[in-house]
Design a protein around this motif. Sequence first.
Motif: not given
Length: 290
Positions: A92-110
């Motif tokens: 919604d605001a700022g960087m994805p994964s910084i206190s917001d959702p997103g890390q799981e998709l990053v990990t899966a892609c890696i």
Amino acid sequence: MKKQKSYKDETGKLYLIPTPIGNLEDMSVRGVKILDAADLIASEDTRNTQKLLNHFDIAAEQKSLHEHNYKQRIPEFLKLLKQGKTIAQVSDAGMPSISDPGQELVTACIQEEIAVISLPGPTAGLTALIASGLTAQPYYFYGFLPRKKNEQQNELKNLVTMKATLLFYESPNRLKNTITNMTEVFHEQRQAVICRELTKIHEEYLRGTLSELKEYLNETPIKGECCLLVEGQIEQEKENSQTLQEPLKVQVERLITEGFKPNTAIKEIAKQNGLKKQVVYNDYHDLKQS
């Protein structure tokens, strides 16, 4: 070991796009271009992101990605990425994964060797830090503390001896209680800064000691998203903690009265004090250091 060449080929890519934390003019030109060209935008909240897309006249398709649906969404997104599609991920605001959702998709892609490309841009913590007046290096970003008092105080006790400036996110409704807990765990004369409504018309910095900020919040309710920054351990606090610290032998004996076996108690006190087990063992048994 895995090596990522971000722009080597035309296979599918996951772009992590920072979005404005308040002022839409902070959106980068490159961020707008990638959102506009993406095959799909993975959004924390599609309604909030739609306002941003409307502002920049972007018509890309959106799908939600948040803590309640990521297990379902990630296989869908991986399938598209393997087909060569481009996905842009935003919170919604700022960087994805910084206190917001997103890390799981990053990990899966890696794990699947799909390129993950991060764009620079707005982030509340560093924006607040460099204007706070507190030491900018080193700093320690924590994010949101636990809500329950006991859990929060336990986390603060783990941070009490850190020399780095501490960065927290907090809601205005919980800020008063958090500051109160900090005055109980940290030295109340530590310098701290509350940064409110960053980049917006009502942006405000409140600078003072933890004690002063506590008194201010007792009298003045505040609104808006907040960053809270606290200086690291100060010399007066360090001296007080050293003066008040119990002798090692007393600490070990207290654990033994609580049911610990002597060797276990010695090991635990060594860990708590950052000492070698042999040092505590010698002290407890009144043995001279060799």
